[in-house]
Design a protein around this motif. Structure first.
Motif, PDB file in Angstrom:
ATOM      1  N   SER A 205     -26.686   1.688  33.018  1.00 16.77           N
ATOM      2  CA  SER A 205     -26.400   2.942  32.308  1.00 16.77           C
ATOM      3  C   SER A 205     -26.720   2.821  30.821  1.00 16.77           C
ATOM      4  CB  SER A 205     -24.927   3.318  32.502  1.00 16.77           C
ATOM      5  OG  SER A 205     -24.627   3.477  33.879  1.00 16.77           O
ATOM      6  N   LEU A 206     -26.362   1.694  30.216  1.00 15.50           N
ATOM      7  CA  LEU A 206     -26.674   1.480  28.800  1.00 15.50           C
ATOM      8  C   LEU A 206     -28.181   1.381  28.583  1.00 15.50           C
ATOM      9  CD1 LEU A 206     -25.598   0.961  25.942  1.00 15.50           C
ATOM     10  CD2 LEU A 206     -25.510  -1.480  26.518  1.00 15.50           C
ATOM     11  N   ARG A 209     -29.614   4.770  28.654  1.00 13.38           N
ATOM     12  CA  ARG A 209     -29.229   5.552  27.479  1.00 13.38           C
ATOM     13  C   ARG A 209     -30.045   5.174  26.250  1.00 13.38           C
ATOM     14  NH1 ARG A 209     -23.104   5.912  24.852  1.00 13.38           N
ATOM     15  NH2 ARG A 209     -23.630   7.402  23.195  1.00 13.38           N
ATOM     16  N   ARG A 210     -30.346   3.889  26.092  1.00 14.62           N
ATOM     17  CA  ARG A 210     -31.046   3.422  24.900  1.00 14.62           C
ATOM     18  C   ARG A 210     -32.566   3.556  25.021  1.00 14.62           C
ATOM     19  NH1 ARG A 210     -27.724   0.116  21.751  1.00 14.62           N
ATOM     20  NH2 ARG A 210     -25.649   1.053  21.811  1.00 14.62           N
TER      21      ARG A 210
END
Length: 282
Positions: A205-206, A209-210
């Protein structure tokens, strides 16, 4: 062989065709029709070719099963899962341990006909305490029974974790381990598998997102998301934890966080793709 592949594709087409007919002709459930078609195909192979279809454990464990688990976790109704978490834990953990204990002690009655050593009774109890949740879920469509589907699926995931743990805990044992030892082993197994799923779920998920490149397009972001979840499944299997539970946790987190960092087209595509994979695998 080529004939086995041909019959597999033919059975899949017959299953899909009957699923349409079952909406009009409510005589035989589509799952029962699949079993009947499988029996007919197996009989045909035995009569014509003198052989039966071979079950591939690797194909089931590393291809078909991850598809079902990922789709169920990714597209599951999170509110229903958390709402009925108490029932899921009671049935999945306490129920599996209770069945294991009952089978172990009741199997002593088999000694009236043929003797069973305590070690063999432990093995039999650990095997029979494991249940298959794929077949029951086929009779409970998520659209018609969302609450019951959530309970059955959640119980199936925990049952897999506990049954595998019981098999590991009794390996080399000649008598029933203490309840405290079983409880500590179950807790350790849940923590390690949850850690793998949480690590990959939040990490994926991170990453989505990035990484701005994954916010556009549909095919590449979906392939990357599937790859991260499958990597979680395989790596957890290598560590000899519960890959099903880890994949389920990872898929739930990806469906709740990573999916919203994808484009609108990719969000719709991955949801439909997960359902397609699960339906084909089932």
């Amino acid at each position: 062989s080529a004939w086995e592949d041909f019959l597999c594709v033919l059975l899949l087409m017959a299953y899909v065709a009957w699923s349409f007919l079952s909406e009009q002709i409510r005589v035989l459930h589509e799952t029962g029709a699949a079993v009947l078609f499988g029996l007919l195909a197996g009989g045909f192979m035995q009569l014509v070719f003198g052989q039966t279809a071979r079950f591939s454990y690797d194909m089931f464990s590393y291809i078909l099963l991850p598809m079902v688990i990922f789709a169920a976790g990714f597209n599951c109704q999170k509110q229903d899962m958390f709402r009925f978490s108490g029932y899921i834990c009671i049935l999945g953990i306490s129920g599996t341990v209770l069945i294991f204990v009952l089978i172990y002690f009741s199997s002593d009655l088999f000694g009236l006909r043929f003797p069973l050593s305590p070690e063999h009774r432990l093995i039999m109890a650990s095997v029979l305490s494991s249940t298959d949740s794929v077949a029951p879920m086929a009779f409970l469509p998520a659209e018609d029974f969302p609450q019951l589907y959530a309970v059955v699926f959640g119980e199936g995931v925990l049952n897999d974790v506990v049954s595998v743990l019981l098999s590991t805990a009794i390996s080399g044992e000649s008598h029933m381990p203490s309840i405290g030892h079983l409880s500590l082993s179950i807790l350790k197994f849940l923590i390690t598998s949850s850690f793998m799923g949480l690590t990959f779920g939040f990490g994926t998920s991170l990453f989505f997102r990035r990484c701005s490149y994954l916010h556009v397009g549909a095919v590449k972001p979906c392939v990357m998301l599937l790859g991260c979840n499958y990597l979680c499944y395989v790596l957890t299997e290598l560590f000899e934890f519960s890959p099903i539970f880890a994949l389920f946790v990872c898929a739930v987190l990806c469906g709740h966080y990573a999916q919203h960092n994808m484009g609108k087209e990719a969000q719709k595509f991955i949801a439909e793709l997960a359902e397609l994979m699960a339906y084909t695998a089932e």
